[in-house]
Design an enzyme around this catalytic site. Structure first.
Site, PDB file in Angstrom:
ATOM      1  N   GLN A   1       0.813  -1.225   0.000  1.00  0.00           N
ATOM      2  CA  GLN A   1       0.000   0.000   0.000  1.00  0.00           C
ATOM      3  C   GLN A   1       0.845   1.273   0.000  1.00  0.00           C
ATOM      4  OE1 GLN A   1      -2.339   0.564   3.583  1.00  0.00           O
ATOM      5  NE2 GLN A   1      -3.304   2.424   2.819  1.00  0.00           N
TER       6      GLN A   1
ATOM      7  N   TYR B   1       4.036 -11.471   3.595  1.00  0.00           N
ATOM      8  CA  TYR B   1       3.530 -10.106   3.371  1.00  0.00           C
ATOM      9  C   TYR B   1       4.092  -9.535   2.070  1.00  0.00           C
ATOM     10  CZ  TYR B   1       1.874 -10.061   8.277  1.00  0.00           C
ATOM     11  OH  TYR B   1       1.252 -10.332   9.470  1.00  0.00           O
TER      12      TYR B   1
ATOM     13  N   LYS C   1     -12.532   7.161  11.769  1.00  0.00           N
ATOM     14  CA  LYS C   1     -12.397   7.959  10.533  1.00  0.00           C
ATOM     15  C   LYS C   1     -13.313   7.481   9.412  1.00  0.00           C
ATOM     16  CE  LYS C   1      -8.273   5.578   8.708  1.00  0.00           C
ATOM     17  NZ  LYS C   1      -6.868   5.762   8.356  1.00  0.00           N
TER      18      LYS C   1
ATOM     19  N   GLN D   1       0.685   8.825  12.313  1.00  0.00           N
ATOM     20  CA  GLN D   1      -0.151   7.797  12.961  1.00  0.00           C
ATOM     21  C   GLN D   1       0.660   7.091  14.053  1.00  0.00           C
ATOM     22  OE1 GLN D   1      -1.307   5.309   9.668  1.00  0.00           O
ATOM     23  NE2 GLN D   1      -3.010   6.618   9.061  1.00  0.00           N
TER      24      GLN D   1
HETATM   25  N1  NAP Z   1      -0.863 -12.902  12.553  1.00  0.00           N
HETATM   26  C1  NAP Z   1      -1.733 -12.522  11.665  1.00  0.00           C
HETATM   27  O1  NAP Z   1      -2.447 -13.322  11.051  1.00  0.00           O
HETATM   28  C2  NAP Z   1      -1.854 -11.044  11.384  1.00  0.00           C
HETATM   29  C3  NAP Z   1      -2.927 -10.548  10.617  1.00  0.00           C
HETATM   30  C4  NAP Z   1      -2.981  -9.180  10.424  1.00  0.00           C
HETATM   31  C5  NAP Z   1      -2.015  -8.334  10.977  1.00  0.00           C
HETATM   32  N2  NAP Z   1      -0.974  -8.849  11.686  1.00  0.00           N
HETATM   33  C6  NAP Z   1       0.088  -8.019  12.290  1.00  0.00           C
HETATM   34  O2  NAP Z   1      -0.489  -6.954  13.018  1.00  0.00           O
HETATM   35  C7  NAP Z   1      -0.037  -5.718  12.481  1.00  0.00           C
HETATM   36  C8  NAP Z   1      -1.085  -4.682  12.653  1.00  0.00           C
HETATM   37  O3  NAP Z   1      -2.294  -5.045  11.967  1.00  0.00           O
HETATM   38  P1  NAP Z   1      -3.158  -3.919  11.311  1.00  0.00           P
HETATM   39  O4  NAP Z   1      -2.324  -3.132  10.370  1.00  0.00           O
HETATM   40  O5  NAP Z   1      -4.436  -4.488  10.846  1.00  0.00           O
HETATM   41  O6  NAP Z   1      -3.415  -3.023  12.647  1.00  0.00           O
HETATM   42  P2  NAP Z   1      -4.178  -1.766  13.033  1.00  0.00           P
HETATM   43  O7  NAP Z   1      -3.180  -1.055  13.858  1.00  0.00           O
HETATM   44  O8  NAP Z   1      -5.485  -2.146  13.651  1.00  0.00           O
HETATM   45  O9  NAP Z   1      -4.495  -0.940  11.680  1.00  0.00           O
HETATM   46  C9  NAP Z   1      -3.474  -0.222  11.067  1.00  0.00           C
HETATM   47  C10 NAP Z   1      -4.011   0.721  10.019  1.00  0.00           C
HETATM   48  O10 NAP Z   1      -4.944   1.648  10.595  1.00  0.00           O
HETATM   49  C11 NAP Z   1      -4.682   2.974  10.097  1.00  0.00           C
HETATM   50  N3  NAP Z   1      -4.214   3.776  11.241  1.00  0.00           N
HETATM   51  C12 NAP Z   1      -3.247   3.446  12.134  1.00  0.00           C
HETATM   52  N4  NAP Z   1      -3.097   4.404  13.056  1.00  0.00           N
HETATM   53  C13 NAP Z   1      -3.973   5.366  12.740  1.00  0.00           C
HETATM   54  C14 NAP Z   1      -4.288   6.601  13.333  1.00  0.00           C
HETATM   55  N5  NAP Z   1      -3.676   7.016  14.443  1.00  0.00           N
HETATM   56  N6  NAP Z   1      -5.247   7.364  12.763  1.00  0.00           N
HETATM   57  C15 NAP Z   1      -5.894   6.944  11.647  1.00  0.00           C
HETATM   58  N7  NAP Z   1      -5.638   5.778  11.033  1.00  0.00           N
HETATM   59  C16 NAP Z   1      -4.688   4.982  11.582  1.00  0.00           C
HETATM   60  C17 NAP Z   1      -3.623   2.817   9.020  1.00  0.00           C
HETATM   61  O11 NAP Z   1      -4.253   2.535   7.767  1.00  0.00           O
HETATM   62  P3  NAP Z   1      -4.621   3.657   6.667  1.00  0.00           P
HETATM   63  O12 NAP Z   1      -3.868   4.905   6.980  1.00  0.00           O
HETATM   64  O13 NAP Z   1      -4.233   3.023   5.393  1.00  0.00           O
HETATM   65  O14 NAP Z   1      -6.112   3.800   6.789  1.00  0.00           O
HETATM   66  C18 NAP Z   1      -2.883   1.576   9.462  1.00  0.00           C
HETATM   67  O15 NAP Z   1      -2.177   0.927   8.443  1.00  0.00           O
HETATM   68  C19 NAP Z   1       0.331  -6.054  11.037  1.00  0.00           C
HETATM   69  O16 NAP Z   1       1.211  -5.131  10.453  1.00  0.00           O
HETATM   70  C20 NAP Z   1       0.987  -7.399  11.221  1.00  0.00           C
HETATM   71  O17 NAP Z   1       2.293  -7.239  11.721  1.00  0.00           O
HETATM   72  C21 NAP Z   1      -0.897 -10.196  11.900  1.00  0.00           C
END
Ligand code: NAP
Length: 332
Positions: free
Chosen positions: A27, A54, A216, A290
């Site tokens: 992304q 990933y 958001k 963020q």
């Molecule tokens: N084990 C597994 O199966 C599995 C599965 C999924 C994830 N993971 C791990 O968990 C990590 C986190 O997952 P996730 O990315 O889904 O977590 P998340 O922290 O719930 O979502 C992150 C996304 O939310 C948005 N965001 C983050 N902080 C923000 C803020 N302060 N204000 C507004 N938007 C904000 C951003 O996307 P936008 O800016 O694009 O909107 C960001 O990429 C992954 O990177 C990976 O390491 C593991």
């Protein structure tokens, strides 16, 4: 930043860790990825989570370049194995062959001699568990992996793994990586009690429900430009939360966050960190601001009255069914 032990181990991890699913190599451009990693380091995050799968293995390369030159001893680098990294039937799963090949690829892409935590990304029903755990144990003895963990395993699967490790004298798993946030609480009834007893931590993913808990995404309105919901892969993943009932209830959390002087993202991350079985909340980010917002959730205490207010608002949309923890029945 505050630090917590990873399971019953001596390893400390930052309460908030940085993950690069969907973002690095996909992304976001590499420059933005580097800025996010830099912001994470500047804010005291020391724990970084990625996976071989990933962005078709590119995410590990981007993270490896972003962390290059830093003192290795100042970082905890986590990666995973299970999902396909190539077209062949042996390029997936938890066989001795795939694990051995995958860790070598991960170490090369991450430009490091070892990872701090190596995680089985799902349960593999087609490989004997003893084979997987013996291979993990061998990697620990080879020094390629310091600790081992799993992701999205059920309580029964975690219990089976611990029993085999104890019987065979293998290294025990110290962590599970489940989805966990104020809406998705499926680990609470079975996995957390077992893990507390057995010295296994949760390092949780999607603590802000992929951005939904920031508030958001507004019900009935177009999604914000540049957000995960506009990304091809991201849109499919976030879809589970994108309905008016969820989005409307999330808006009702805003006064609770405001009363506490927290941003919505900070409230969501602080919520998962109230669970003492959670060692770290892995947050993703597409922009450095963020990361700077999210990291302020470290050390925040939410009292029982606030937790009840959150429960009252989210009530019917909270998912608690332990049967929602699933791995594919056959290799993907
Ligand atoms: N084990 C597994 O199966 C599995 C599965 C999924 C994830 N993971 C791990 O968990 C990590 C986190 O997952 P996730 O990315 O889904 O977590 P998340 O922290 O719930 O979502 C992150 C996304 O939310 C948005 N965001 C983050 N902080 C923000 C803020 N302060 N204000 C507004 N938007 C904000 C951003 O996307 P936008 O800016 O694009 O909107 C960001 O990429 C992954 O990177 C990976 O390491 C593991």
């Amino acid at each position: 930043m505050e630090f917590r032990h990873l399971g019953r181990s001596g390893l400390l991890v930052s309460e908030i860790s940085y993950g690069n699913w969907i973002t690095h190599g996909s992304q976001v451009e590499e420059e933005a990825a580097n800025e996010c990693v830099k912001a994470a380091l500047d804010e005291g995050i020391t724990t970084f989570d990625t996976a071989d799968v990933y962005a078709g293995t590119r995410a590990e390369e981007v993270l490896g370049r972003a962390l290059k030159g830093l003192r290795r001893e100042s970082l905890e680098i986590f990666t995973k194995v299970y999902w396909p990294t190539g077209p062949g039937p042996n390029n997936r799963g938890l066989s001795r062959k795939h694990i051995t090949e995958s860790i070598n690829g991960s170490l090369r892409r991450l430009q490091t001699d070892y990872v701090d935590l190596y995680q089985a990304h799902r349960f593999d029903y087609t490989t004997p568990l003893e084979e997987t755990l013996k291979t993990f144990d061998d990697l620990v003895r080879q020094g390629k992996v310091l600790y081992v963990g799993v992701s999205e395993w059920t309580a029964d699967q975690i219990a089976q793994a611990l029993k085999i490790a104890d019987d065979m004298g293998f290294d025990r798993i110290v962590s599970n990586q489940p989805q966990y946030n104020a809406i998705w609480r499926v680990i609470e009834t079975e996995i957390v009690p077992l893990s507390e007893e057995e010295g296994v931590s949760q390092i949780v993913w999607s603590p802000i429900a992929q951005g939904v808990l920031t508030g958001k995404y507004l019900p009935g309105q177009a999604v914000p430009a540049g957000s995960r919901a506009t990304d091809e892969t991201g849109a499919k993943m976030i879809d589970r939360f994108m309905n008016d009932d969820v989005l409307t209830r999330v808006q009702e959390l805003k006064p609770i966050a405001a009363d506490l002087g927290l941003s919505m993202a900070q409230l969501a991350i602080a919520w998962v960190l109230q669970n003492p079985n959670v060692a770290s909340a892995i947050v993703g980010a597409s922009r450095p601001e963020q990361v700077r917002d999210n990291v302020k959730a470290a050390g925040v205490k939410l009292d029982a009255a606030v937790l009840k207010q959150i429960d009252d608002v989210l009530g019917p949309i909270i998912e608690r069914d332990p049967a929602k923890t699933v791995s594919p029945a056959t290799r993907p």
